[in-house]
Scaffold this active site. Structure first.
Site, PDB file in Angstrom:
ATOM      1  N   ASN A  71      -5.266  -8.394  -4.450  1.00 55.83           N
ATOM      2  CA  ASN A  71      -6.001  -7.974  -5.651  1.00 55.83           C
ATOM      3  C   ASN A  71      -4.994  -7.844  -6.786  1.00 55.83           C
ATOM      4  O   ASN A  71      -4.211  -6.899  -6.820  1.00 55.83           O
ATOM      5  CB  ASN A  71      -6.693  -6.630  -5.384  1.00 55.83           C
ATOM      6  CG  ASN A  71      -7.308  -6.069  -6.652  1.00 55.83           C
ATOM      7  OD1 ASN A  71      -7.559  -6.801  -7.610  1.00 55.83           O
ATOM      8  ND2 ASN A  71      -7.558  -4.768  -6.666  1.00 55.83           N
ATOM      9  N   HIS A 113     -14.526  -1.743  -5.933  1.00 56.14           N
ATOM     10  CA  HIS A 113     -13.131  -1.292  -5.846  1.00 56.14           C
ATOM     11  C   HIS A 113     -13.050   0.112  -6.464  1.00 56.14           C
ATOM     12  O   HIS A 113     -13.765   0.416  -7.424  1.00 56.14           O
ATOM     13  CB  HIS A 113     -12.215  -2.263  -6.590  1.00 56.14           C
ATOM     14  CG  HIS A 113     -10.778  -1.950  -6.390  1.00 56.14           C
ATOM     15  ND1 HIS A 113     -10.110  -1.016  -7.150  1.00 56.14           N
ATOM     16  CD2 HIS A 113      -9.880  -2.415  -5.482  1.00 56.14           C
ATOM     17  CE1 HIS A 113      -8.862  -0.938  -6.724  1.00 56.14           C
ATOM     18  NE2 HIS A 113      -8.690  -1.780  -5.714  1.00 56.14           N
ATOM     19  N   GLU A 172     -11.108   1.442  -8.459  1.00 53.14           N
ATOM     20  CA  GLU A 172     -10.866   1.490  -9.917  1.00 53.14           C
ATOM     21  C   GLU A 172     -12.156   1.220 -10.688  1.00 53.14           C
ATOM     22  O   GLU A 172     -12.361   1.754 -11.776  1.00 53.14           O
ATOM     23  CB  GLU A 172      -9.739   0.508 -10.289  1.00 53.14           C
ATOM     24  CG  GLU A 172      -8.386   1.096  -9.894  1.00 53.14           C
ATOM     25  CD  GLU A 172      -7.325   0.080  -9.520  1.00 53.14           C
ATOM     26  OE1 GLU A 172      -7.452  -1.104  -9.888  1.00 53.14           O
ATOM     27  OE2 GLU A 172      -6.368   0.475  -8.825  1.00 53.14           O
ATOM     28  N   GLU A 225     -10.354   1.770   1.673  1.00 45.96           N
ATOM     29  CA  GLU A 225      -9.243   2.033   0.761  1.00 45.96           C
ATOM     30  C   GLU A 225      -9.286   3.491   0.327  1.00 45.96           C
ATOM     31  O   GLU A 225     -10.025   3.841  -0.614  1.00 45.96           O
ATOM     32  CB  GLU A 225      -9.342   1.141  -0.470  1.00 45.96           C
ATOM     33  CG  GLU A 225      -9.225  -0.335  -0.162  1.00 45.96           C
ATOM     34  CD  GLU A 225      -8.642  -1.083  -1.355  1.00 45.96           C
ATOM     35  OE1 GLU A 225      -7.599  -1.724  -1.166  1.00 45.96           O
ATOM     36  OE2 GLU A 225      -9.204  -1.003  -2.449  1.00 45.96           O
ATOM     37  N   GLY A 271      -2.014   2.399  -5.139  1.00 52.20           N
ATOM     38  CA  GLY A 271      -1.045   2.365  -6.235  1.00 52.20           C
ATOM     39  C   GLY A 271      -0.186   3.625  -6.320  1.00 52.20           C
ATOM     40  O   GLY A 271       0.499   3.854  -7.308  1.00 52.20           O
ATOM     41  N   SER A 278      -1.448   0.924  -0.905  1.00 55.91           N
ATOM     42  CA  SER A 278       0.020   0.887  -0.868  1.00 55.91           C
ATOM     43  C   SER A 278       0.581   0.169   0.363  1.00 55.91           C
ATOM     44  O   SER A 278       1.613   0.576   0.915  1.00 55.91           O
ATOM     45  CB  SER A 278       0.595   2.298  -0.995  1.00 55.91           C
ATOM     46  OG  SER A 278       0.276   2.842  -2.267  1.00 55.91           O
TER      47      SER A 278
HETATM   48  C1  PEP Z   1      -5.879  -2.356  -4.299  1.00 58.92           C
HETATM   49  O1  PEP Z   1      -5.790  -2.689  -5.473  1.00 58.92           O
HETATM   50  O2  PEP Z   1      -6.927  -2.581  -3.675  1.00 58.92           O
HETATM   51  C2  PEP Z   1      -4.727  -1.700  -3.672  1.00 58.92           C
HETATM   52  C3  PEP Z   1      -4.811  -1.334  -2.420  1.00 58.92           C
HETATM   53  O3  PEP Z   1      -3.618  -1.518  -4.464  1.00 58.92           O
HETATM   54  P1  PEP Z   1      -2.142  -1.108  -3.940  1.00 58.92           P
HETATM   55  O4  PEP Z   1      -1.813  -2.026  -2.787  1.00 58.92           O
HETATM   56  O5  PEP Z   1      -1.254  -1.329  -5.126  1.00 58.92           O
HETATM   57  O6  PEP Z   1      -2.220   0.312  -3.501  1.00 58.92           O
END
Ligand code: PEP
Length: 268
Positions: free
Chosen positions: A13, A100, A102, A172, A178, A215
């Site tokens: 992503n 997602h 975000e 997630e 992040g 992450s």
């Molecule tokens: C994501 O954007 O779905 C994500 C898991 O980001 P990151 O790997 O940076 O935590």
């Protein structure tokens, strides 16, 4: 009943990174660093403006598919700033992220909107990768299970059992995205099991792939993917550099252990 092989999926992503020229340069480097591997899928979610360029650049690779980061559920209309599923399909997308964290937390996307987008993606024949996960406050308040069940329930209300065959989920935890903190392999495996039980309780008895995201990087991907509950990873930050992402994929591919030999029984 028959045996079907379970795939291992590495999903990137890119969020609001890599416009057209950067996406093209990424593809050139990445293609030179990787080769298709049986049972392994590589998914990319570039920003909408880069979908067509990136999809064209990787079209010779059957293991790579490209998706949108967000779509509207309507095929067209007065939705300024919106992008429809037919538009992203025309650009080369075969997948879309839905819900997602975000989108949910920065843009106020509701469970009901996530469900509508998922249903619209399925109706258009593209694969929705639907994200679920709890915030830190929800986790600290002991509400992880309640939140995941609520997010799944919005989907279960609008999808029939057959439609679940074409859905992919991502767990997630929002506190791990992040932030550099990631769930332990045990944490992730436990929530994947909870999701699978909840689907089973609602009549989805076949195998719905569940990716883990939060992450994930070259240092932790191997330990996460040794858990048979994980069907792959969804990665933001560590997917932005072609060599770094190829390294995550390579380490994760080597680590994946399938105690069952990599097969699951499903109804024929
Ligand atoms: C994501 O954007 O779905 C994500 C898991 O980001 P990151 O790997 O940076 O935590």
């Amino acid at each position: 009943m028959k045996n079907v092989p379970r795939n291992l999926t590495f999903a990137a992503n890119w969020k609001m990174h890599h416009g057209i020229s950067e996406a093209r340069a990424f593809a050139e480097k990445f293609l030179a660093l990787t080769a298709p591997s049986d049972g392994r899928k590589l998914w990319f979610f570039p920003p909408a403006v880069s979908i067509a360029t990136f999809a064209a650049a990787v079209k010779q690779r059957p293991d790579i598919a490209v998706g949108a980061q967000n779509v509207h559920w309507e095929p067209k209309g007065a939705y300024t700033g919106g992008i429809s599923i037919p538009m992203v399909v025309e650009a080369g997308a075969r997948l879309t992220l839905v819900g997602h964290s975000e989108r949910r937390h920065l843009f106020g996307e509701t469970d009901e909107q996530v469900a509508r987008k998922t249903r619209a993606a399925l109706a258009s024949g593209i694969t929705p990768l639907v994200c679920v996960g709890e915030t830190l406050a929800e986790r600290d308040g002991g509400r992880t299970e309640q939140v995941i069940v609520r997010q799944l329930s919005a989907l279960l209300q609008v999808l029939d059992v057959q439609q679940w065959r074409d859905v992919v989920l991502a767990y997630e935890p929002v506190w791990a995205i992040g932030t550099g903190k990631n769930a332990t392999p045990d944490d992730a495996a436990q929530i994947h099991e909870l999701i699978r039980m909840e689907l089973g309780r609602n009549g989805v008895s076949f195998y719905v792939p569940i990716l883990y995201g939060g992450s994930v990087n070259a240092g932790n991907v191997a330990s996460l993917l040794t858990r048979p509950q994980l069907d792959g990873v969804l990665v933001g930050g560590a997917s932005l550099d072609p060599a770094g992402w190829a390294d995550v994929i390579s380490r994760g591919s080597e680590a994946k252990v399938r105690p069952s030999g990599g097969f699951d029984l499903v109804e024929s």
